[in-house]
Design a protein around this motif. Structure first.
Motif, mmCIF file in Angstrom:
data_model
loop_
_atom_site.group_PDB
_atom_site.id
_atom_site.type_symbol
_atom_site.label_atom_id
_atom_site.label_comp_id
_atom_site.label_asym_id
_atom_site.label_seq_id
_atom_site.Cartn_x
_atom_site.Cartn_y
_atom_site.Cartn_z
ATOM 1 N N VAL A 213 0.845 -1.197 0.000
ATOM 2 C CA VAL A 213 0.000 0.000 0.000
ATOM 3 C C VAL A 213 0.879 1.244 0.000
ATOM 4 N N ILE A 214 0.723 2.067 -1.024
ATOM 5 C CA ILE A 214 1.391 3.367 -1.091
ATOM 6 C C ILE A 214 0.326 4.385 -1.491
ATOM 7 N N PRO A 215 -0.115 5.242 -0.575
ATOM 8 C CA PRO A 215 -1.131 6.240 -0.925
ATOM 9 C C PRO A 215 -0.671 7.129 -2.081
ATOM 10 N N SER A 216 -1.565 7.357 -3.017
ATOM 11 C CA SER A 216 -1.257 8.244 -4.130
ATOM 12 C C SER A 216 -1.159 9.679 -3.641
ATOM 13 N N GLY A 217 -0.475 10.506 -4.429
ATOM 14 C CA GLY A 217 -0.313 11.903 -4.067
ATOM 15 C C GLY A 217 -1.346 12.794 -4.720
ATOM 16 N N ALA A 218 -1.202 14.083 -4.485
ATOM 17 C CA ALA A 218 -2.081 15.070 -5.099
ATOM 18 C C ALA A 218 -1.666 15.323 -6.536
ATOM 19 N N ASN A 219 -2.637 15.379 -7.423
ATOM 20 C CA ASN A 219 -2.346 15.620 -8.839
ATOM 21 C C ASN A 219 -2.277 17.119 -9.114
ATOM 22 N N VAL A 220 -1.361 17.771 -8.416
ATOM 23 C CA VAL A 220 -1.134 19.204 -8.598
ATOM 24 C C VAL A 220 0.360 19.486 -8.447
ATOM 25 N N GLU A 221 0.786 20.564 -9.064
ATOM 26 C CA GLU A 221 2.137 21.066 -8.820
ATOM 27 C C GLU A 221 2.079 21.894 -7.541
ATOM 28 N N CYS A 222 2.870 21.563 -6.551
ATOM 29 C CA CYS A 222 2.762 22.257 -5.270
ATOM 30 C C CYS A 222 4.130 22.554 -4.682
ATOM 31 N N ASN A 223 4.428 23.841 -4.569
ATOM 32 C CA ASN A 223 5.635 24.262 -3.850
ATOM 33 C C ASN A 223 5.247 25.163 -2.676
ATOM 34 N N ARG A 224 3.992 24.999 -2.230
ATOM 35 C CA ARG A 224 3.495 25.828 -1.149
ATOM 36 C C ARG A 224 4.146 25.453 0.183
ATOM 37 N N THR A 225 4.412 26.468 0.980
ATOM 38 C CA THR A 225 4.986 26.281 2.312
ATOM 39 C C THR A 225 3.899 26.474 3.350
ATOM 40 N N LEU A 226 4.226 26.180 4.596
ATOM 41 C CA LEU A 226 3.271 26.378 5.682
ATOM 42 C C LEU A 226 2.860 27.843 5.782
ATOM 43 N N GLU A 227 3.801 28.747 5.553
ATOM 44 C CA GLU A 227 3.472 30.172 5.603
ATOM 45 C C GLU A 227 2.501 30.538 4.482
ATOM 46 N N ASP A 228 2.697 29.938 3.308
ATOM 47 C CA ASP A 228 1.758 30.171 2.206
ATOM 48 C C ASP A 228 0.355 29.718 2.588
ATOM 49 N N ILE A 229 0.281 28.549 3.203
ATOM 50 C CA ILE A 229 -1.022 27.996 3.585
ATOM 51 C C ILE A 229 -1.687 28.860 4.644
ATOM 52 N N LYS A 230 -0.919 29.367 5.574
ATOM 53 C CA LYS A 230 -1.498 30.252 6.596
ATOM 54 C C LYS A 230 -2.148 31.464 5.935
ATOM 55 N N GLU A 231 -1.490 32.020 4.926
ATOM 56 C CA GLU A 231 -2.056 33.164 4.210
ATOM 57 C C GLU A 231 -3.317 32.765 3.445
ATOM 58 N N ILE A 232 -3.290 31.593 2.820
ATOM 59 C CA ILE A 232 -4.453 31.105 2.066
ATOM 60 C C ILE A 232 -5.640 30.903 3.001
ATOM 61 N N VAL A 233 -5.385 30.282 4.154
ATOM 62 C CA VAL A 233 -6.458 30.023 5.118
ATOM 63 C C VAL A 233 -6.996 31.332 5.682
ATOM 64 N N ASP A 234 -6.114 32.258 5.999
ATOM 65 C CA ASP A 234 -6.541 33.549 6.555
ATOM 66 C C ASP A 234 -7.383 34.348 5.559
ATOM 67 N N ALA A 235 -7.157 34.112 4.280
ATOM 68 C CA ALA A 235 -7.895 34.851 3.248
ATOM 69 C C ALA A 235 -9.329 34.352 3.082
ATOM 70 N N ARG A 236 -9.649 33.184 3.627
ATOM 71 C CA ARG A 236 -11.013 32.666 3.529
ATOM 72 C C ARG A 236 -11.941 33.458 4.451
ATOM 73 N N PRO A 237 -13.156 33.721 4.005
ATOM 74 C CA PRO A 237 -14.076 34.510 4.845
ATOM 75 C C PRO A 237 -14.506 33.735 6.086
ATOM 76 N N SER A 238 -14.612 34.428 7.212
ATOM 77 C CA SER A 238 -15.074 33.781 8.451
ATOM 78 C C SER A 238 -16.569 33.962 8.644
ATOM 79 N N ASN A 239 -17.218 34.734 7.742
ATOM 80 C CA ASN A 239 -18.659 34.972 7.857
ATOM 81 C C ASN A 239 -19.459 34.220 6.798
ATOM 82 N N GLN A 240 -18.784 33.359 6.041
ATOM 83 C CA GLN A 240 -19.460 32.524 5.046
ATOM 84 C C GLN A 240 -18.704 31.215 4.892
ATOM 85 N N CYS A 241 -19.424 30.111 5.015
ATOM 86 C CA CYS A 241 -18.805 28.784 4.884
ATOM 87 C C CYS A 241 -18.888 28.341 3.427
#
Length: 391
Positions: free
Chosen positions: A187-215
């Motif tokens: 068993v070897i889980p497959s990976g994401a079919n995307v090009e990704c060089n995102r860092t944790l800091e990038d993800i923090k910015e992406i998450v922070d950019a999501r609205p907190s008043n709409q799901c």
């Protein structure tokens, strides 16, 4: 280490990928790119031709008409022995020139009738037996097709050095159904079919950019019913009734006629991931979403969940097929039983979203799962260790 990677289509030409096969082809494309970085040489074999007498095409059409109109069963001409013997012959001829250390087949039918001196490895999402009466298009198969698929399964597992699957579910199915030696099933889980060089800091910015008043919920899938689109819609509708501001974006299909969808639904329809423009659109939609919700009734794996995690997006789905190998409760989302109520889904989303600090923790944890388990670099490094043992 030199690896021959065999596909019946041109894996490097996205324009040749059939719409229904984009997900499958994409998985093999990203798998191949990552493997190329791990080995000395990766040689591509494909596309393959239908090198058999035209009379067989007439026979296949006749069989198809017969089953469609008389037996009312599904006949799959690609499973015919002569088709896959032709593929095997072409692969063999290519191997004489390439002379690799290992032959890797991401499709079972390409390995079934292949005879060569090199170790043969199959790396795929499921056996044919695992898909029978599980996927709608693998239900009500005619006797000929059933026998041919089972024969290919058996031939492959008898001859291959390793049978690698992306999930525990698929691996256990093969062991249970065919009594395959567990030592050759990996068993070897497959990976994401995307090009990704995102860092944790990038993800923090992406998450922070999501609205907190709409799901913002995102459903991605071409098959509305099998992927549980109706369940996702019900969940969004009930959440709206609780007073939570919800937006559900549906990508991949158009389940509503004349644009008569609810006011909280956005429906851009099918977006072609094989084009750069389409891929960018989907990536943007994922990044802006709070949750991917794809409550599948049948799923061999589900690379979309890995892709969502690469953007720090938690996943909501079902405890079926290979999905539980990807989604781990409290780490990168939650899986529900097939008979879970709509309120079960709603309670989970509502409670997480209203405690927004907890949502952010879950989003960052989801990216951590992608970094540690659900990417092609990790997958191919694991595979390389197995391959080295053979040579």
């Amino acid at each position: 280490m030199k690896i021959a990677f065999a596909t019946h289509y041109d894996i490097l030409n996205r324009h040749t990928w059939h719409r229904k096969m984009i997900g499958h082809c994409g998985t093999n494309y990203y798998k191949a790119l990552a493997l190329a970085k791990q080995c000395e040489s990766l040689e591509y074999i494909g596309p393959l031709k239908e090198n058999y007498s035209p009379i067989y095409k007439y026979i296949f059409k006749t069989k198809n008409r017969w089953h469609k109109h008389f037996t009312k069963q599904v006949y799959q001409p690609w499973a015919e022995k002569i088709v896959n013997q032709s593929y095997a012959s072409q692969i063999y001829q290519k191997l004489l020139d390439i002379n690799p250390h290992i032959v890797l087949c991401p499709d079972i039918n390409l390995a079934s009738y292949l005879e060569c001196k090199q170790p043969v490895i199959v790396w795929t999402d499921s056996s044919y037996a695992g898909l029978m009466n599980f996927y709608p298009d693998q239900t009500n198969l005619c006797k000929d097709t059933l026998e041919q698929l089972i024969a290919m399964d058996k031939l492959t597992y008898d001859k291959c050095s390793y049978a690698i699957f992306s999930s525990d579910w698929a691996a256990q199915k093969v062991i249970d159904i065919y009594q395959v030696d567990p030592s050759k099933v990996k068993v070897i889980p497959s990976g994401a079919n995307v090009e990704c060089n995102r860092t944790l800091e990038d993800i923090k910015e992406i998450v922070d950019a999501r609205p907190s008043n709409q799901c913002k919920l995102l459903f991605l899938g071409v098959d509305w019913y099998r992927k549980g689109g109706d369940i996702a819609l019900e969940v969004a509708s009930e959440l709206q009734k609780t007073g939570l501001n919800v937006e559900l974006t549906i990508v991949g299909c158009q389940p509503f006629q004349n644009d008569s969808y609810p006011y909280f639904v956005v429906n851009p329809g099918f977006i072609n991931k094989s084009t750069e423009e389409g891929l960018n659109k989907i990536n943007k939609l994922i990044a802006e979403s709070h949750f991917i919700i794809v409550p599948s009734r049948a799923e061999a794996y589900g690379n979309v969940f890995c892709e969502a995690n690469s953007f720090g997006v938690p996943c909501i789905s079902t405890n079926v097929g290979g999905i539980p190998t990807i989604i781990k409760d409290t780490l990168n989302g939650k899986v529900f039983s097939l008979n879970a109520s709509i309120s079960d889904y709603c309670n989970y989303i509502y409670n997480i979203f209203l405690t927004y600090s907890e949502y952010k923790k879950l989003a960052l944890s989801s990216f951590n799962e992608y970094q540690n388990r659900l990417n092609w670099t990790v997958a191919t490094q694991t595979a390389k260790e197995l391959f080295m043992d053979l040579i």
